[in-house]
Design a protein around this motif. Structure first.
Motif, PDB file in Angstrom:
ATOM      1  N   VAL A  71       0.840  -1.211   0.000  1.00 35.51           N
ATOM      2  CA  VAL A  71       0.000   0.000   0.000  1.00 35.51           C
ATOM      3  C   VAL A  71       0.867   1.249   0.000  1.00 35.51           C
ATOM      4  O   VAL A  71       0.602   2.207  -0.746  1.00 35.51           O
ATOM      5  N   GLY A  72       1.915   1.272   0.823  1.00 39.55           N
ATOM      6  CA  GLY A  72       2.772   2.449   0.924  1.00 39.55           C
ATOM      7  C   GLY A  72       3.473   2.786  -0.378  1.00 39.55           C
ATOM      8  O   GLY A  72       3.531   3.952  -0.780  1.00 39.55           O
ATOM      9  N   THR A  74       2.559   1.846  -3.434  1.00 43.06           N
ATOM     10  CA  THR A  74       1.552   2.232  -4.439  1.00 43.06           C
ATOM     11  C   THR A  74       1.105   3.680  -4.258  1.00 43.06           C
ATOM     12  O   THR A  74       1.092   4.466  -5.218  1.00 43.06           O
ATOM     13  N   ILE A  75       0.736   4.033  -3.021  1.00 42.16           N
ATOM     14  CA  ILE A  75       0.300   5.413  -2.758  1.00 42.16           C
ATOM     15  C   ILE A  75       1.452   6.395  -2.979  1.00 42.16           C
ATOM     16  O   ILE A  75       1.278   7.447  -3.603  1.00 42.16           O
ATOM     17  N   PHE A  78       2.132   7.253  -6.744  1.00 40.55           N
ATOM     18  CA  PHE A  78       1.209   8.203  -7.377  1.00 40.55           C
ATOM     19  C   PHE A  78       1.292   9.589  -6.735  1.00 40.55           C
ATOM     20  O   PHE A  78       1.116  10.601  -7.420  1.00 40.55           O
ATOM     21  N   VAL A  79       1.559   9.640  -5.435  1.00 40.48           N
ATOM     22  CA  VAL A  79       1.734  10.938  -4.775  1.00 40.48           C
ATOM     23  C   VAL A  79       2.960  11.659  -5.321  1.00 40.48           C
ATOM     24  O   VAL A  79       2.942  12.872  -5.558  1.00 40.48           O
ATOM     25  N   TYR A  86       1.410  15.973  -4.044  1.00 41.25           N
ATOM     26  CA  TYR A  86       2.450  15.803  -3.012  1.00 41.25           C
ATOM     27  C   TYR A  86       2.392  16.938  -1.986  1.00 41.25           C
ATOM     28  O   TYR A  86       2.431  16.689  -0.769  1.00 41.25           O
ATOM     29  N   LEU A  89      -0.880  16.580   0.192  1.00 43.65           N
ATOM     30  CA  LEU A  89      -0.964  15.422   1.087  1.00 43.65           C
ATOM     31  C   LEU A  89       0.193  15.315   2.075  1.00 43.65           C
ATOM     32  O   LEU A  89       0.049  14.695   3.132  1.00 43.65           O
ATOM     33  N   ILE A  93       0.318  13.505   5.874  1.00 44.21           N
ATOM     34  CA  ILE A  93       1.132  12.299   6.089  1.00 44.21           C
ATOM     35  C   ILE A  93       2.115  12.523   7.237  1.00 44.21           C
ATOM     36  O   ILE A  93       2.337  11.634   8.071  1.00 44.21           O
ATOM     37  N   ILE A 132       5.267   5.668   2.470  1.00 44.31           N
ATOM     38  CA  ILE A 132       4.682   6.548   1.455  1.00 44.31           C
ATOM     39  C   ILE A 132       5.636   7.691   1.122  1.00 44.31           C
ATOM     40  O   ILE A 132       5.900   7.967  -0.062  1.00 44.31           O
TER      41      ILE A 132
END
Length: 248
Positions: A71-72, A74-75, A78-79, A86, A89, A93, A132
Motif C-alpha cells: 500500500v505504501g 503504491t500510494i 502516485f503521490v 504531493y 498530502l 502524512i 509513502i
C-alpha cells in the motif's frame, strides 16, 4: 568472514558487559544475568504456548510488512508523480507519522477492543507514512531529463516506470525497508502488550504481572534475535541488489 567475526565479537562484548552490570546491580528482579536468561529461553521455547505466541507475533509482523510495503509503495508512487498532490498530502502524512503509538493504541482499543486486529492496525498506521514518503521522494528525485528523453523516443510507460522511476525509487525503498523492519518488531510487540490477546507482547505482560523478570528478558531476547537475523539478511540483500543494479 571478517565482518562475521566482528559481529560475533560485538555479541561477546554485550554478553560480558551485561554480566558485569548484573553483578554490580546485584538484583535478579532488576537485571538477571545472561546465563539465567539463556536458560529461561531454552525452557520457554519447549512450551507450546510460547511457540504459538511467537508464531502469532511473526504472522502479524508478516501481514504488517506486506500491507505497509504494498500500500505504501503504491500510494507513494502516485503521490510523487504530481507536485500538487504531493504538496497537499505531505502535511497530512507528516501529521499521521508524528502521532505517538500510544494515541493509536487508545483509538484502536476504543474501536476494536482487545484482540488480534488491534496490534496489526496500530503497526500499519505507525509505519505506513514513512513508506509513502520514502517512495514519493524517490519518484520526485527522478532525473527529469530521462523522463523527457523517454517521451521524445516514445518509450512505453511500463518501461519508463520500470527502468527510470524504479531505478530512482529503489535506494529510497530499500532504505525505508531497513527502517521499517527495524521498527516493526517493537511496534507489534508493544501493541500486543497493550491491546493484544495473543503473542509475545501478551506473554511479556503476563510475566510482568507475575514478576517473572527473567521471562520478560527471555521473551525480549527472542524477539531481538529474530529481528537482528531478519535485519542482517535484509542488509545482505540490499547490498547485493544495489550492486547488481549498478552493474546493469
Amino acid at each position: 568472514m571478517d565482518n562475521l567475526w566482528k559481529y560475533l565479537l560485538g555479541i561477546v562484548v554485550i554478553f560480558i558487559t551485561w554480566t558485569l552490570i548484573s553483578y554490580v546491580v546485584g538484583s535478579s528482579l532488576v537485571l538477571p544475568d545472561p546465563l539465567t536468561v539463556i536458560r529461561t529461553i531454552a525452557t520457554e521455547l519447549k512450551r507450546l504456548e510460547v511457540i504459538y505466541a511467537l508464531l502469532t507475533t511473526l504472522s502479524k509482523v508478516a501481514i504488517v510488512l506486506a500491507i505497509t510495503v504494498s500500500v505504501g509503495v503504491t500510494i507513494g508512487f502516485f503521490v510523487g508523480l504530481n507536485d500538487t498532490v504531493y504538496d497537499v498530502l505531505r502535511p497530512g502524512i507528516l501529521v499521521i507519522q508524528a502521532i505517538p503509538i500510544i494515541t493509536w493504541l487508545a483509538l484502536v482499543m476504543f474501536i476494536w477492543g482487545i484482540g488480534w486486529l488491534g496490534p496489526v492496525i496500530v503497526s500499519i498506521l505507525s509505519l505506513l507514512p514513512h513508506t509513502i514518503l520514502s517512495t514519493a521522494i524517490g519518484i520526485r528525485t527522478t532525473d527529469k531529463r530521462l523522463i523527457e528523453m523517454a517521451k521524445v523516443y516514445k518509450v512505453k510507460p511500463s518501461r519508463v516506470a520500470k527502468d527510470i522511476y524504479m531505478g530512482s525509487v529503489l535506494p529510497q525503498f530499500l532504505s525505508a525497508m531497513q527502517v521499517i523492519i527495524g521498527n516493526v518488531w517493537k511496534v507489534v510487540v508493544v501493541a500486543e502488550y497493550m491491546c493484544g490477546d495473543k503473542g509475545i507482547g501478551v506473554l511479556i505482560a503476563w510475566a510482568r504481572q507475575s514478576v517473572a523478570v527473567e521471562k520478560v528478558y527471555a521473551y525480549t531476547a527472542i524477539i531481538i534475535t529474530i529481528g537482528l537475523f531478519v535485519e542482517n539478511v535484509l542488509n545482505h540483500f540490499v547490498k547485493k541488489t544495489l550492486k547488481n543494479w549498478e552493474l546493469v
